[in-house]
Design a protein around this motif. Structure first.
Motif, short mmCIF file in Angstrom:
data_model
loop_
_atom_site.label_atom_id
_atom_site.label_comp_id
_atom_site.label_asym_id
_atom_site.label_seq_id
_atom_site.Cartn_x
_atom_site.Cartn_y
_atom_site.Cartn_z
N GLY A 49 25.94 -47.91 -0.02
CA GLY A 49 25.88 -48.96 -1.04
C GLY A 49 27.26 -49.51 -1.37
N VAL A 50 28.25 -48.63 -1.46
CA VAL A 50 29.62 -49.09 -1.73
C VAL A 50 30.12 -49.93 -0.55
N PHE A 51 29.77 -49.51 0.66
CA PHE A 51 30.15 -50.30 1.85
C PHE A 51 29.51 -51.68 1.81
N LEU A 52 28.23 -51.73 1.45
CA LEU A 52 27.54 -53.02 1.30
C LEU A 52 28.19 -53.85 0.20
N ASN A 99 19.42 -52.32 9.48
CA ASN A 99 19.01 -51.66 10.72
C ASN A 99 19.77 -50.37 10.97
N ALA A 100 20.98 -50.27 10.45
CA ALA A 100 21.77 -49.06 10.67
C ALA A 100 21.36 -47.92 9.73
N TRP A 101 20.67 -48.22 8.66
CA TRP A 101 20.27 -47.20 7.69
C TRP A 101 19.12 -46.37 8.24
N ARG A 108 17.11 -46.02 0.48
CA ARG A 108 17.36 -47.38 0.96
C ARG A 108 17.42 -48.35 -0.22
N LEU A 109 16.51 -48.17 -1.17
CA LEU A 109 16.50 -49.01 -2.37
C LEU A 109 17.76 -48.78 -3.20
N ARG A 110 18.16 -47.52 -3.33
CA ARG A 110 19.40 -47.22 -4.07
C ARG A 110 20.61 -47.87 -3.40
N MET A 111 20.68 -47.76 -2.07
CA MET A 111 21.78 -48.38 -1.35
C MET A 111 21.78 -49.89 -1.58
N GLY A 112 20.60 -50.51 -1.51
CA GLY A 112 20.50 -51.95 -1.75
C GLY A 112 20.90 -52.35 -3.15
N LEU A 113 20.52 -51.53 -4.13
CA LEU A 113 20.89 -51.82 -5.52
C LEU A 113 22.39 -51.71 -5.74
N VAL A 114 22.99 -50.67 -5.18
CA VAL A 114 24.45 -50.51 -5.33
C VAL A 114 25.18 -51.65 -4.64
N GLY A 115 24.75 -51.99 -3.43
CA GLY A 115 25.44 -53.04 -2.67
C GLY A 115 25.26 -54.42 -3.24
N VAL A 166 16.52 -57.89 1.55
CA VAL A 166 16.85 -57.68 2.96
C VAL A 166 17.23 -56.23 3.22
N THR A 167 18.09 -55.67 2.40
CA THR A 167 18.56 -54.31 2.66
C THR A 167 17.54 -53.25 2.27
#
Length: 176
Positions: A49-52, A99-101, A108-115, A166-167
């Motif tokens: 998420g930080v990377f996003l 696609n890399a996740w 996945r939702l947490r990563m999208g929210l952070v990013g 998308v993410t």
């Protein structure tokens, strides 16, 4: 300006209803996808998420810099090209990161929210600027500045929701 806003809203709607064909633009054979899939740090939802977040910040900064250069050199038609390239570059980057996740859907939702929170923070900054908008000198009309900030707020909300969708859109949902 309102036509650009209308095109952005219509583009987001078209994108959200045509996710399957668009998401197939980036395959699993992509070198960046392979590199990120093999990176252990990216599979952590916080690090991903930080990377996003950082990717969104870099793409936004590059787009703003391109717009500044186009305005500085008075090349008005290039503005639309820079905006279009910024949108296409962002969506392509989001598809690569999606696609890399390889984690589960909740992470996945947490990563999208952070990013995508980059755009939420940007929205809050624009709302604050809109609320505290004052004339620089007595008698200055702040209407156009206010309209620009409102358009910015709408566009950052669209970018936030599109990035999140998308993410966070899983591969299992894609198969259905």
């Amino acid at each position: 300006m309102s036509i650009i806003l209308l095109i952005a809203i219509l583009g987001a709607i078209v994108f959200k209803f045509n996710r399957k064909p668009i998401s197939k633009m980036v395959s699993q054979d992509n070198k960046i996808v392979q590199l990120l899939q093999n990176a252990k740090w990216y599979q952590n939802h916080w690090a991903g998420g930080v990377f996003l977040f950082l990717v969104n910040a870099v793409l936004f900064t590059a787009t703003i810099f391109g717009l500044y250069l186009a305005i500085y050199f008075s090349i008005s038609f290039v503005l639309l090209i820079v905006i279009l390239l910024g949108v296409i570059g962002s969506i392509y980057s989001w598809l690569i990161l999606k696609n890399a996740w390889q984690g589960n859907n909740s992470n996945r939702l947490r990563m999208g929210l952070v990013g995508s929170s980059f755009y939420a923070v940007l929205t809050l900054v624009l709302v604050f600027m809109w609320i505290t908008l004052k004339p620089a000198y007595p008698g200055e009309d702040t209407f156009m500045g206010g309209i620009g900030l409102v358009f910015g707020i709408f566009l950052t909300i669209i970018a936030f929701s599109t990035c999140l969708i998308v993410t966070s859109y899983s591969k299992q949902q894609e198969a259905n």
